[in-house]
Design a protein around this motif. Structure first.
Motif, PDB file in Angstrom:
ATOM      1  N   PRO A  64    -109.843-108.396 -22.965  1.00 34.58           N
ATOM      2  CA  PRO A  64    -110.570-108.292 -21.679  1.00 34.58           C
ATOM      3  C   PRO A  64    -109.767-109.395 -20.579  1.00 34.58           C
ATOM      4  O   PRO A  64    -110.039-109.389 -19.595  1.00 34.58           O
ATOM      5  CB  PRO A  64    -111.730-108.401 -21.821  1.00 34.58           C
ATOM      6  CG  PRO A  64    -111.988-109.260 -22.961  1.00 34.58           C
ATOM      7  CD  PRO A  64    -110.913-108.797 -24.011  1.00 34.58           C
ATOM      8  N   PHE A  65    -108.700-110.036 -21.124  1.00 37.42           N
ATOM      9  CA  PHE A  65    -108.075-111.092 -20.440  1.00 37.42           C
ATOM     10  C   PHE A  65    -106.884-111.017 -19.850  1.00 37.42           C
ATOM     11  O   PHE A  65    -105.905-110.642 -20.292  1.00 37.42           O
ATOM     12  CB  PHE A  65    -107.868-112.344 -21.538  1.00 37.42           C
ATOM     13  CG  PHE A  65    -109.111-112.523 -22.591  1.00 37.42           C
ATOM     14  CD1 PHE A  65    -110.413-113.111 -21.589  1.00 37.42           C
ATOM     15  CD2 PHE A  65    -109.121-112.670 -23.733  1.00 37.42           C
ATOM     16  CE1 PHE A  65    -111.334-113.309 -22.624  1.00 37.42           C
ATOM     17  CE2 PHE A  65    -110.177-112.827 -24.506  1.00 37.42           C
ATOM     18  CZ  PHE A  65    -111.393-113.215 -23.829  1.00 37.42           C
ATOM     19  N   GLN A  66    -107.185-110.899 -18.546  1.00 39.90           N
ATOM     20  CA  GLN A  66    -106.244-110.556 -17.520  1.00 39.90           C
ATOM     21  C   GLN A  66    -104.879-111.580 -17.582  1.00 39.90           C
ATOM     22  O   GLN A  66    -103.726-111.415 -17.128  1.00 39.90           O
ATOM     23  CB  GLN A  66    -106.369-110.234 -16.176  1.00 39.90           C
ATOM     24  CG  GLN A  66    -107.228-108.923 -15.940  1.00 39.90           C
ATOM     25  CD  GLN A  66    -106.473-107.671 -16.317  1.00 39.90           C
ATOM     26  OE1 GLN A  66    -105.346-107.792 -15.941  1.00 39.90           O
ATOM     27  NE2 GLN A  66    -106.835-106.946 -17.148  1.00 39.90           N
ATOM     28  N   TRP A  67    -105.754-112.916 -17.922  1.00 39.46           N
ATOM     29  CA  TRP A  67    -104.405-113.972 -17.985  1.00 39.46           C
ATOM     30  C   TRP A  67    -103.452-113.817 -18.823  1.00 39.46           C
ATOM     31  O   TRP A  67    -102.466-114.514 -18.961  1.00 39.46           O
ATOM     32  CB  TRP A  67    -105.270-115.247 -18.018  1.00 39.46           C
ATOM     33  CG  TRP A  67    -106.387-115.358 -19.029  1.00 39.46           C
ATOM     34  CD1 TRP A  67    -107.540-115.384 -19.078  1.00 39.46           C
ATOM     35  CD2 TRP A  67    -105.939-115.755 -20.600  1.00 39.46           C
ATOM     36  NE1 TRP A  67    -108.084-115.264 -20.384  1.00 39.46           N
ATOM     37  CE2 TRP A  67    -107.127-115.506 -21.143  1.00 39.46           C
ATOM     38  CE3 TRP A  67    -104.610-115.945 -21.074  1.00 39.46           C
ATOM     39  CZ2 TRP A  67    -106.951-116.120 -22.707  1.00 39.46           C
ATOM     40  CZ3 TRP A  67    -104.593-116.285 -22.528  1.00 39.46           C
ATOM     41  CH2 TRP A  67    -105.979-116.481 -23.215  1.00 39.46           C
ATOM     42  N   MET A  68    -103.754-113.142 -19.777  1.00 34.74           N
ATOM     43  CA  MET A  68    -102.705-112.890 -21.058  1.00 34.74           C
ATOM     44  C   MET A  68    -101.544-112.306 -20.447  1.00 34.74           C
ATOM     45  O   MET A  68    -100.327-112.332 -21.031  1.00 34.74           O
ATOM     46  CB  MET A  68    -103.168-112.060 -22.112  1.00 34.74           C
ATOM     47  CG  MET A  68    -103.971-112.931 -22.977  1.00 34.74           C
ATOM     48  SD  MET A  68    -104.881-111.988 -24.648  1.00 34.74           S
ATOM     49  CE  MET A  68    -103.029-111.348 -25.019  1.00 34.74           C
ATOM     50  N   ASN A  69    -101.567-111.377 -19.382  1.00 34.90           N
ATOM     51  CA  ASN A  69    -100.374-110.668 -18.895  1.00 34.90           C
ATOM     52  C   ASN A  69     -99.209-111.739 -18.726  1.00 34.90           C
ATOM     53  O   ASN A  69     -97.811-110.978 -18.626  1.00 34.90           O
ATOM     54  CB  ASN A  69    -100.788-110.116 -17.408  1.00 34.90           C
ATOM     55  CG  ASN A  69    -101.740-109.022 -17.541  1.00 34.90           C
ATOM     56  OD1 ASN A  69    -101.951-108.398 -18.584  1.00 34.90           O
ATOM     57  ND2 ASN A  69    -102.489-108.697 -16.523  1.00 34.90           N
ATOM     58  N   ASN A  70     -99.244-112.864 -18.323  1.00 38.34           N
ATOM     59  CA  ASN A  70     -98.048-113.648 -18.163  1.00 38.34           C
ATOM     60  C   ASN A  70     -97.362-114.270 -19.666  1.00 38.34           C
ATOM     61  O   ASN A  70     -96.290-114.932 -19.342  1.00 38.34           O
ATOM     62  CB  ASN A  70     -98.273-115.094 -17.264  1.00 38.34           C
ATOM     63  CG  ASN A  70     -98.005-114.482 -16.002  1.00 38.34           C
ATOM     64  OD1 ASN A  70     -97.949-113.351 -15.635  1.00 38.34           O
ATOM     65  ND2 ASN A  70     -98.602-115.367 -14.862  1.00 38.34           N
ATOM     66  N   ALA A  71     -98.083-113.906 -20.677  1.00 42.89           N
ATOM     67  CA  ALA A  71     -97.469-114.434 -21.634  1.00 42.89           C
ATOM     68  C   ALA A  71     -96.208-113.677 -22.304  1.00 42.89           C
ATOM     69  O   ALA A  71     -96.220-112.476 -22.280  1.00 42.89           O
ATOM     70  CB  ALA A  71     -98.469-114.175 -23.002  1.00 42.89           C
ATOM     71  N   SER A  72     -95.372-114.367 -22.688  1.00 41.51           N
ATOM     72  CA  SER A  72     -93.871-113.771 -22.991  1.00 41.51           C
ATOM     73  C   SER A  72     -93.836-113.374 -24.310  1.00 41.51           C
ATOM     74  O   SER A  72     -92.808-112.709 -24.687  1.00 41.51           O
ATOM     75  CB  SER A  72     -92.880-114.553 -22.531  1.00 41.51           C
ATOM     76  OG  SER A  72     -92.687-115.879 -23.246  1.00 41.51           O
ATOM     77  N   ALA A  73     -94.661-114.017 -25.133  1.00 37.83           N
ATOM     78  CA  ALA A  73     -94.857-113.423 -26.605  1.00 37.83           C
ATOM     79  C   ALA A  73     -96.143-113.356 -27.114  1.00 37.83           C
ATOM     80  O   ALA A  73     -96.962-114.203 -26.670  1.00 37.83           O
ATOM     81  CB  ALA A  73     -93.966-114.413 -27.521  1.00 37.83           C
TER      82      ALA A  73
END
Length: 172
Positions: A64-73
């Protein structure tokens, strides 16, 4: 980095910059997990390194975490009960303990290399296993989104709250 400094400074980073994680650093993080101790050295653990855009989108759709969208791996850690040490006195299988030890090594290595992450435990396990059938026989214990912390990333207010020694330990 000195261990106690690392242990105190590491925090759950939930805001990443756009800078991609270098393959060399990702390999070092995976190596930290690979060399982690396991009960009787059974090593019933698997790490899945998620890097492709399609695979990243599937993992991110399972949380449910939108902040994960910037993770590159993203690294997914799972343990397999088959082949894990089983304590004879009570038949306790240690696959989840082993996977958690590996995951802790990963979490600390990420911070030691100047990257950010957090241990994500809130994810849709059936959905992940549907997206990635190779995970079906594993108890998935953690997802680690990895990236460089954004300039304004900081720990939550709860980060430094810890029980005192008297609540945490009982000397006998």
């Amino acid at each position: 980095m000195e261990f106690f400094t690392l242990a105190k400074e590491r925090y759950s980073c939930r805001k990443f910059s756009d800078k991609p994680v270098e393959d060399e650093k990702l390999r070092k993080i995976i190596e930290a997990g690979r060399i982690a101790p396991t009960a009787k050295n059974a090593q019933p653990v698997k790490i899945w390194a998620i890097k492709s855009e399609d695979a990243l989108a599937k993992v991110k759709a399972s949380t449910p975490f939108q902040w994960m969208n910037n993770a590159s791996a993203v690294l997914v850690v799972g343990g397999k009960s088959e082949g894990a040490f089983v304590r004879p006195s009570d038949n306790r299988n240690f696959e989840d303990v082993d996977a958690s030890i590996v995951a802790t090594h990963i979490m600390l290595a990420i911070h030691d290399l100047g990257l950010g992450s957090t241990w994500v435990g809130l994810f849709d396990v059936p959905k992940i296993k549907e997206f990635f059938p190779e995970m079906k026989d594993y108890d998935l214990v953690a997802i680690f989104p990895i990236g460089y912390p954004a300039d304004d990333a900081e720990p939550t207010d709860r980060h430094s709250i810890r029980n005192g020694e008297s609540e945490f330990v009982k000397y006998i």
